[in-house]
Design a protein around this motif. Structure first.
Motif, PDB file in Angstrom:
ATOM      1  N   ILE A  56      65.874  83.900  57.668  1.00 32.74           N
ATOM      2  CA  ILE A  56      64.880  82.811  57.796  1.00 32.74           C
ATOM      3  C   ILE A  56      63.464  83.384  57.819  1.00 32.74           C
ATOM      4  O   ILE A  56      62.566  82.909  57.123  1.00 32.74           O
ATOM      5  CB  ILE A  56      65.136  81.986  59.089  1.00 32.74           C
ATOM      6  CG1 ILE A  56      66.446  81.214  58.976  1.00 32.74           C
ATOM      7  CG2 ILE A  56      63.976  81.038  59.377  1.00 32.74           C
ATOM      8  CD1 ILE A  56      66.900  80.564  60.282  1.00 32.74           C
ATOM      9  N   LEU A  67      53.830  78.089  52.089  1.00 35.57           N
ATOM     10  CA  LEU A  67      54.257  77.368  53.303  1.00 35.57           C
ATOM     11  C   LEU A  67      53.064  76.962  54.159  1.00 35.57           C
ATOM     12  O   LEU A  67      53.045  75.879  54.742  1.00 35.57           O
ATOM     13  CB  LEU A  67      55.210  78.240  54.137  1.00 35.57           C
ATOM     14  CG  LEU A  67      56.606  78.484  53.589  1.00 35.57           C
ATOM     15  CD1 LEU A  67      57.464  79.197  54.613  1.00 35.57           C
ATOM     16  CD2 LEU A  67      57.271  77.176  53.179  1.00 35.57           C
ATOM     17  N   ARG A  70      51.547  73.939  52.696  1.00 36.57           N
ATOM     18  CA  ARG A  70      52.372  72.745  52.991  1.00 36.57           C
ATOM     19  C   ARG A  70      52.207  72.319  54.438  1.00 36.57           C
ATOM     20  O   ARG A  70      52.132  71.123  54.746  1.00 36.57           O
ATOM     21  CB  ARG A  70      53.851  73.048  52.704  1.00 36.57           C
ATOM     22  CG  ARG A  70      54.183  72.845  51.234  1.00 36.57           C
ATOM     23  CD  ARG A  70      55.556  73.341  50.903  1.00 36.57           C
ATOM     24  NE  ARG A  70      56.622  72.627  51.571  1.00 36.57           N
ATOM     25  CZ  ARG A  70      57.886  73.048  51.603  1.00 36.57           C
ATOM     26  NH1 ARG A  70      58.225  74.176  51.004  1.00 36.57           N
ATOM     27  NH2 ARG A  70      58.801  72.353  52.217  1.00 36.57           N
ATOM     28  N   LYS A  74      50.858  68.703  55.693  1.00 36.78           N
ATOM     29  CA  LYS A  74      51.690  67.847  56.555  1.00 36.78           C
ATOM     30  C   LYS A  74      50.985  67.547  57.877  1.00 36.78           C
ATOM     31  O   LYS A  74      51.026  66.427  58.388  1.00 36.78           O
ATOM     32  CB  LYS A  74      53.029  68.534  56.838  1.00 36.78           C
ATOM     33  CG  LYS A  74      54.083  68.239  55.805  1.00 36.78           C
ATOM     34  CD  LYS A  74      54.580  66.809  55.958  1.00 36.78           C
ATOM     35  CE  LYS A  74      55.346  66.379  54.733  1.00 36.78           C
ATOM     36  NZ  LYS A  74      55.541  64.935  54.685  1.00 36.78           N
ATOM     37  N   VAL A 209      56.544  74.117  61.598  1.00 37.18           N
ATOM     38  CA  VAL A 209      57.451  73.765  60.508  1.00 37.18           C
ATOM     39  C   VAL A 209      56.668  73.168  59.338  1.00 37.18           C
ATOM     40  O   VAL A 209      56.055  72.103  59.468  1.00 37.18           O
ATOM     41  CB  VAL A 209      58.516  72.752  60.999  1.00 37.18           C
ATOM     42  CG1 VAL A 209      59.557  72.508  59.909  1.00 37.18           C
ATOM     43  CG2 VAL A 209      59.172  73.240  62.284  1.00 37.18           C
ATOM     44  N   GLU A 211      57.784  71.892  56.543  1.00 39.45           N
ATOM     45  CA  GLU A 211      58.409  70.681  55.993  1.00 39.45           C
ATOM     46  C   GLU A 211      57.896  69.404  56.661  1.00 39.45           C
ATOM     47  O   GLU A 211      57.682  68.388  56.005  1.00 39.45           O
ATOM     48  CB  GLU A 211      59.925  70.803  56.206  1.00 39.45           C
ATOM     49  CG  GLU A 211      60.740  69.650  55.711  1.00 39.45           C
ATOM     50  CD  GLU A 211      62.218  69.798  56.100  1.00 39.45           C
ATOM     51  OE1 GLU A 211      63.058  69.421  55.291  1.00 39.45           O
ATOM     52  OE2 GLU A 211      62.518  70.299  57.212  1.00 39.45           O
ATOM     53  N   THR A 212      57.690  69.477  57.989  1.00 38.02           N
ATOM     54  CA  THR A 212      57.362  68.251  58.733  1.00 38.02           C
ATOM     55  C   THR A 212      55.993  68.294  59.423  1.00 38.02           C
ATOM     56  O   THR A 212      55.569  67.283  59.981  1.00 38.02           O
ATOM     57  CB  THR A 212      58.433  68.021  59.828  1.00 38.02           C
ATOM     58  OG1 THR A 212      58.506  69.227  60.617  1.00 38.02           O
ATOM     59  CG2 THR A 212      59.793  67.722  59.244  1.00 38.02           C
ATOM     60  N   GLU A 245      60.008  77.423  57.106  1.00 39.90           N
ATOM     61  CA  GLU A 245      60.037  76.472  55.996  1.00 39.90           C
ATOM     62  C   GLU A 245      60.516  75.081  56.429  1.00 39.90           C
ATOM     63  O   GLU A 245      59.853  74.092  56.180  1.00 39.90           O
ATOM     64  CB  GLU A 245      60.959  77.035  54.898  1.00 39.90           C
ATOM     65  CG  GLU A 245      60.917  76.203  53.633  1.00 39.90           C
ATOM     66  CD  GLU A 245      61.865  76.737  52.569  1.00 39.90           C
ATOM     67  OE1 GLU A 245      62.476  77.804  52.791  1.00 39.90           O
ATOM     68  OE2 GLU A 245      61.998  76.078  51.528  1.00 39.90           O
ATOM     69  N   LYS A 246      61.685  75.069  57.102  1.00 38.17           N
ATOM     70  CA  LYS A 246      62.336  73.767  57.335  1.00 38.17           C
ATOM     71  C   LYS A 246      62.625  73.527  58.821  1.00 38.17           C
ATOM     72  O   LYS A 246      62.744  74.490  59.590  1.00 38.17           O
ATOM     73  CB  LYS A 246      63.669  73.726  56.587  1.00 38.17           C
ATOM     74  CG  LYS A 246      63.516  73.885  55.091  1.00 38.17           C
ATOM     75  CD  LYS A 246      64.843  73.912  54.397  1.00 38.17           C
ATOM     76  CE  LYS A 246      65.477  75.277  54.461  1.00 38.17           C
ATOM     77  NZ  LYS A 246      66.661  75.480  53.693  1.00 38.17           N
ATOM     78  N   LEU A 247      62.819  72.279  59.153  1.00 36.07           N
ATOM     79  CA  LEU A 247      63.172  71.927  60.532  1.00 36.07           C
ATOM     80  C   LEU A 247      64.511  72.580  60.910  1.00 36.07           C
ATOM     81  O   LEU A 247      64.705  73.013  62.048  1.00 36.07           O
ATOM     82  CB  LEU A 247      63.267  70.400  60.647  1.00 36.07           C
ATOM     83  CG  LEU A 247      62.996  69.788  62.014  1.00 36.07           C
ATOM     84  CD1 LEU A 247      61.677  70.260  62.613  1.00 36.07           C
ATOM     85  CD2 LEU A 247      63.019  68.266  61.932  1.00 36.07           C
ATOM     86  N   SER A 248      65.400  72.706  59.930  1.00 37.83           N
ATOM     87  CA  SER A 248      66.713  73.311  60.221  1.00 37.83           C
ATOM     88  C   SER A 248      66.602  74.815  60.493  1.00 37.83           C
ATOM     89  O   SER A 248      67.567  75.439  60.944  1.00 37.83           O
ATOM     90  CB  SER A 248      67.687  73.054  59.066  1.00 37.83           C
ATOM     91  OG  SER A 248      67.147  73.574  57.877  1.00 37.83           O
ATOM     92  N   ASP A 249      65.434  75.434  60.224  1.00 36.99           N
ATOM     93  CA  ASP A 249      65.245  76.861  60.561  1.00 36.99           C
ATOM     94  C   ASP A 249      65.011  77.041  62.068  1.00 36.99           C
ATOM     95  O   ASP A 249      65.154  78.149  62.593  1.00 36.99           O
ATOM     96  CB  ASP A 249      64.021  77.426  59.822  1.00 36.99           C
ATOM     97  CG  ASP A 249      64.239  77.530  58.318  1.00 36.99           C
ATOM     98  OD1 ASP A 249      65.411  77.607  57.908  1.00 36.99           O
ATOM     99  OD2 ASP A 249      63.242  77.542  57.575  1.00 36.99           O
TER     100      ASP A 249
END
Ligand code: SF4
Length: 473
Positions: A56, A67, A70, A74, A209, A211-212, A245-249
Motif C-alpha cells: 500500500i 494522489l 486528487r 476532494k 485518503v 479517493e474521498t 490511495e483508497k479508503l480500503s487502504d
C-alpha cells in the motif's frame, strides 16, 4: 567529532551516565515491546499484513503527485482549504496567517511530529500566540520546556515521580502526588477549560485518503477529537507522504500502526475528518485547513532507494527495539526524529553535513528492519547514508562531508599496495612488526579505546601455503 551543530558523542556519554534515564527507558521499552509481541503473536498472519502494508505504501509513493492532486481536489469539494508548503518556514507562516485572519491568539494542539519538525510552538510564541499541547505526554514535556524523546510517547523518558514534581512546580496550586489517577485528573482539569478557550485547533494527520478527501487521525486520549471539533477553526498539518490511495487502504495500515505503536488492536479514538460543520450540524469546526508540507520529501521521493524512507507510518516500534535508542533515549540524537527512523530521515532532511553523525548510532543488528510494519530496509539505508558521508559524488545534501585529505590518501595507499605484488608482500611483512604501536598513534588511538587491537600473524597465508609444498598458481 564532525557534526557542526551539536556534539553527538557528548550527548551519548551524558545519556549513558544518567542511570535514572536508562532505568526509565528500560522499564517502558520492556512493556511496549511485550504488548506489540502479544498483538502480533501469529507470525504468518503478521507477515501477510506487513506485505500488504508495504504494498500500500509503495503504491502510494509511486503515484504520489497524482494522489496529492486528487486529495486536494476532494478536500476542496468537501469544503476544506488546502495549502502547500515547501519549507517549514512557509508552513509556519501559513498557520500564522490563518490565526491572524481570525484574530486568534490561542491555539490548542493535538500531537503532531510535523509541527515539531516546523518548531511551530517556538515560532508562534515569537509572534505572540500561545500554543498549548493537549496530548498528555506533550503537555508534560511542554511544561518542562523539552522536545519529544519518542515519536509516539513523547515523555517516555520520565517516571511518575518526575512527572509529579513537574506538575507540582509548574501548575499553580497543585499538590505533590504520585498517584497516577490523580496526575491524570490534574492534567484533565487543567486542559479541559483550555479546549473551550482555544480559538484555533491544530492536529497532525496519520493518513489522508485521496479517493474521498478524508483525514484520518488516531489517538487514545480524546484530546485530538477535542482539538479538531471544539474550536471554530481546525488546521491539520501533514507531511506530503502521508497520503494513501483508497479508503480500503486505511484498515490494514491502521492495524499495523496501532499494533506496532501501542500493542492495541485499535485505538480508543479513530477520527475520520471529511469536512467542516454542515449547516444542519450542531458541532464541529466551521473551517478546516489542510497544510501539506514538503520539507525535502519530494527530493527523497526522487531516489528509488531512499524513497523507502517515506513508507514510514511513524509507529515508533523501531525505536523500541533499537539497542542504541533504548540506552540513550531520544534527546541524545539532537534532532526531532530519533532512533532508526531518525537515522535515515534526519540526514536526508537536514543534510549529511549537519546530521551525518546520526547514522553511526546503529549496530546494524537489523532489529529495526525485522519489526518495521511496512518493511523499510533501514540498515541498508543507514549504510547508504554512511557511504554518502564520504562520497564526493553522492546525491544526499551534504554528501562527502567526512571525506578528508587523510582519508583519501589512506584509500589511495591501500589501492596502491593491493595493485603491486612486491609492495603487498613488503607491507604484509611489516604489519606484525608495526601493529603493536600503530593503533595507538594519531586518530587510530580512538579506535582502540573500545576495541581489542588486531594482532597480525607473523606469516602470511601465501607463506603458510607454500610451507605445505603447494606452489603459487
Ligand atoms: S521506520 Fe518502520 S518501525 Fe520505524 S517508525 Fe517508521 S514504520 Fe515504524
Amino acid at each position: 567529532m564532525t557534526e557542526t551543530q551539536f556534539d553527538f558523542q557528548a550527548n551519548i556519554r551524558k545519556a549513558l551516565a544518567n542511570r535514572q534515564l536508562r532505568s526509565n527507558l528500560s522499564f517502558a521499552m520492556g512493556s511496549m515491546t511485550a504488548k506489540r509481541k502479544a498483538i502480533f503473536s501469529d507470525a504468518a498472519a503478521f507477515e501477510a499484513l506487513r506485505a500488504q502494508g508495504n504494498a500500500i505504501r509503495r503504491r502510494a509513493l509511486l503515484q504520489l503527485p497524482e494522489l496529492l492532486e486528487r486529495l486536494e481536489k476532494k478536500c476542496i469539494e468537501n469544503g476544506m482549504s488546502v495549502h502547500w508548503a515547501e519549507t517549514t518556514d512557509e508552513a509556519n507562516r501559513i498557520v500564522l496567517g490563518i490565526l491572524r485572519d481570525h484574530h486568534a491568539r490561542r491555539l490548542v494542539k493535538g500531537k503532531s511530529m510535523v509541527s515539531e519538525e516546523m518548531h511551530l510552538n517556538r515560532f508562534l510564541a515569537d509572534h505572540g500566540v500561545e500554543s498549548l499541547e493537549t496530548d498528555l505526554g506533550e503537555f508534560i514535556i511542554q511544561l518542562d520546556g523539552e522536545t519529544p524523546s519518542h515519536i509516539i510517547v513523547p515523555a517516555i523518558h520520565k517516571n511518575k515521580q518526575e512527572i509529579a514534581r513537574t506538575f507540582h512546580e509548574k501548575i499553580p496550586n497543585t499538590p505533590y502526588t504520585e498517584a497516577v489517577e490523580e496526575l491524570n485528573a490534574i492534567a484533565r482539569k487543567t486542559l479541559r477549560r483550555k479546549f473551550y478557550e482555544g480559538e484555533v485547533g491544530l492536529s497532525g494527520v496519520n493518513m489522508a485518503v485521496a479517493e474521498t478527501g478524508t483525514l484520518c487521525l488516531v489517538e487514545n486520549e480524546g484530546n485530538g477529537r477535542m482539538c479538531t471539533t471544539v474550536p471554530p477553526v481546525h488546521i491539520a498539518v501533514m507531511g506530503l507522504e502521508k497520503v494513501v490511495e483508497k479508503l480500503s487502504d486505511v484498515p490494514p495500515l491502521l492495524r499495523l500502526l496501532t499494533g506496532s505503536a501501542t500493542g492495541q488492536l485499535i485505538t480508543t479514538y479513530v477520527n475520520m475528518i471529511s469536512g467542516p460543520r454542515k449547516p444542519d450540524e450542531k458541532d464541529g469546526p466551521r473551517e478546516i485547513h489542510l497544510i501539506l508540507l514538503d520539507n525535502g520529501r519530494s527530493r527523497i521521493l526522487s531516489d528509488e532507494q531512499l524513497r523507502q524512507t517515506l513508507q514510514c507510518i511513524r509507529c515508533g516500534t523501531c525505536l523500541n527495539h533499537c539497542p542504541v535508542y533504548t540506552r540513550i533515549g531520544g534527546h541524545a540524537y539532537g534532532f526531532i526524529y530519533p532512533g532508526p527512523i531518525g537515522e535515515i530521515l534526519t540526514p536526508q532532511m537536514e543534510g549529511l553535513d549537519k546530521a551525518g553523525g546520526i547514522p553511526t548510532a546503529s549496530t546494524l543488528c537489523n532489529a529495526c528492519e525485522e519489526v518495521c510494519p511496512v518493511k523499510i530496509p533501514i540498515p541498508d539505508l543507514i549504510r547508504r547514508l554512511r557511504n554518502e558521508s564520504y562520497d564526493p559524488n553522492g546525491s544526499v545534501p551534504g554528501h562527502g562531508f567526512k571525506r578528508t585529505f587523510a582519508e583519501a590518501a589512506v584509500w589511495k595507499a591501500w589501492a596502491l599496495v593491493n595493485r603491486h605484488r612486491g609492495l603487498n608482500a613488503l607491507v604484509t611483512k611489516m604489519a606484525p612488526v608495526l601493529s603493536p604501536i600503530l593503533p595507538r598513534l594519531g586518530p587510530l588511538e580512538a579506535w582502540t579505546r573500545g576495541r581489542i587491537r588486531p594482532r597480525f600473524s607473523q606469516k602470511s597465508l601465501h607463506e603458510r601455503v607454500r610451507e605445505k609444498g603447494i606452489k603459487d598458481a
